[in-house]
Design a protein around this motif. Structure first.
Motif, PDB file in Angstrom:
ATOM      1  N   LYS A   1       0.840  -1.188   0.000  1.00  0.00           N
ATOM      2  CA  LYS A   1       0.000   0.000   0.000  1.00  0.00           C
ATOM      3  C   LYS A   1       0.881   1.247   0.000  1.00  0.00           C
ATOM      4  O   LYS A   1       1.867   1.316   0.735  1.00  0.00           O
ATOM      5  N   TYR A   2       0.534   2.225  -0.828  1.00  0.00           N
ATOM      6  CA  TYR A   2       1.302   3.480  -0.893  1.00  0.00           C
ATOM      7  C   TYR A   2       0.403   4.601  -1.388  1.00  0.00           C
ATOM      8  O   TYR A   2      -0.655   4.361  -1.978  1.00  0.00           O
ATOM      9  N   ARG A   3       0.849   5.823  -1.128  1.00  0.00           N
ATOM     10  CA  ARG A   3       0.142   7.017  -1.622  1.00  0.00           C
ATOM     11  C   ARG A   3       1.005   7.685  -2.678  1.00  0.00           C
ATOM     12  O   ARG A   3       2.221   7.754  -2.559  1.00  0.00           O
ATOM     13  N   SER A   4       0.345   8.229  -3.696  1.00  0.00           N
ATOM     14  CA  SER A   4       1.075   8.924  -4.748  1.00  0.00           C
ATOM     15  C   SER A   4       0.111   9.814  -5.530  1.00  0.00           C
ATOM     16  O   SER A   4      -1.112   9.653  -5.433  1.00  0.00           O
TER      17      SER A   4
ATOM     18  N   ALA B   1      -2.753  13.444  -3.712  1.00  0.00           N
ATOM     19  CA  ALA B   1      -2.235  12.088  -3.520  1.00  0.00           C
ATOM     20  C   ALA B   1      -3.375  11.131  -3.155  1.00  0.00           C
ATOM     21  O   ALA B   1      -4.310  11.503  -2.442  1.00  0.00           O
ATOM     22  N   LYS B   2      -3.281   9.916  -3.688  1.00  0.00           N
ATOM     23  CA  LYS B   2      -4.282   8.880  -3.406  1.00  0.00           C
ATOM     24  C   LYS B   2      -3.568   7.608  -2.972  1.00  0.00           C
ATOM     25  O   LYS B   2      -2.454   7.335  -3.407  1.00  0.00           O
ATOM     26  N   TRP B   3      -4.259   6.818  -2.171  1.00  0.00           N
ATOM     27  CA  TRP B   3      -3.777   5.474  -1.882  1.00  0.00           C
ATOM     28  C   TRP B   3      -3.993   4.635  -3.129  1.00  0.00           C
ATOM     29  O   TRP B   3      -5.001   4.780  -3.830  1.00  0.00           O
ATOM     30  N   ASN B   4      -3.059   3.762  -3.426  1.00  0.00           N
ATOM     31  CA  ASN B   4      -3.235   2.886  -4.590  1.00  0.00           C
ATOM     32  C   ASN B   4      -4.485   2.017  -4.456  1.00  0.00           C
ATOM     33  O   ASN B   4      -5.155   1.719  -5.441  1.00  0.00           O
ATOM     34  N   THR B   5      -4.823   1.648  -3.238  1.00  0.00           N
ATOM     35  CA  THR B   5      -6.028   0.843  -3.005  1.00  0.00           C
ATOM     36  C   THR B   5      -7.288   1.646  -3.316  1.00  0.00           C
ATOM     37  O   THR B   5      -8.247   1.116  -3.882  1.00  0.00           O
ATOM     38  N   ALA B   6      -7.286   2.925  -2.940  1.00  0.00           N
ATOM     39  CA  ALA B   6      -8.442   3.794  -3.217  1.00  0.00           C
ATOM     40  C   ALA B   6      -8.588   4.016  -4.715  1.00  0.00           C
ATOM     41  O   ALA B   6      -9.701   4.009  -5.259  1.00  0.00           O
TER      42      ALA B   6
ATOM     43  N   GLN C   1       3.187   2.506  -8.738  1.00  0.00           N
ATOM     44  CA  GLN C   1       3.579   3.870  -8.404  1.00  0.00           C
ATOM     45  C   GLN C   1       4.542   4.373  -9.468  1.00  0.00           C
ATOM     46  O   GLN C   1       5.432   3.652  -9.919  1.00  0.00           O
TER      47      GLN C   1
END
Length: 198
Positions: free
Chosen positions: A2-5, A61-66, A80
């Motif tokens: 999980k990451y934000r980008s 920025a968004k979470w990859n899951t979102a 990412q």
């Protein structure tokens, strides 16, 4: 993981109906650039299955899951984007002679202009960029406004060059416009004279 980008690289397949729906959603909701790779060769020399490489940019920025939930795409098709410029260049395999070189005209989306600017400046040093801007001024066949020149610099990805030397460029524009006026009056003196007489 999980990451934000704010930047993501996405892989889609044009023969997958759900992937095409995802593509349409992205077109309507994000800044993006994409291309269909249909001439890629695998390590055995076989043609790879046609696929879409897409670079997506979010305002925040968004979470990859979102993002996965929002665009209805399983997370394994989302990566990412660690280097945004390189990701855009990968769309056409720029500077990678081991891969098929795609034409810039095959790229779609509103981030295409950013890629074009990158390519225009990728192999130029500052001296070459300055000379190009000076040439734009001196070879122009009409007067130039500072607004027009500023817009040209920004459109060519050379705003930084203009900003650092704006006083010099404005002086060159004034010089060009003065030469243009003198030459115009010299060539058209008889028309101007008739206007005064009448």
């Amino acid at each position: 993981m999980k990451y934000r980008s704010r930047k993501f690289c996405i892989l889609l397949y044009p023969d997958n109906k759900e992937h095409l729906e995802t593509l349409e959603y992205i077109k309507n909701n994000f800044d993006y650039a994409y291309i269909i790779h249909d001439k890629d060769i695998d390590k055995n020399g076989e043609l790879k299955k046609p696929h879409i490489h897409l670079v997506l940019s979010c305002v925040n920025a968004k979470w990859n899951t979102a993002l996965s939930d929002e665009i209805n795409l399983t997370i394994n098709f989302i990566q990412q984007c660690r280097n945004f410029e390189k990701a855009l260049e990968y769309l056409i395999h720029f500077a990678d002679t081991t891969k098929y070189q795609y034409d810039i005209n095959e790229v779609q989306g509103n981030l295409k202009s950013k890629l074009i600017k990158q390519l225009n400046n990728s192999d130029k040093d500052e001296n070459e960029k300055v000379n190009e801007l000076i040439n734009y001024i001196t070879t122009n066949d009409k007067p130039i406004s500072v607004t027009e020149f500023s817009s040209y610099c920004a459109s060519q990805g050379m705003w930084d060059i203009f900003r650092r030397a704006s006083f010099i460029f404005i002086s060159l524009i004034n010089e060009h416009n003065e030469i243009f006026r003198k030459n115009y009056y010299r060539k058209n003196w008889h028309i101007l004279l008739n206007m005064v007489i009448w």
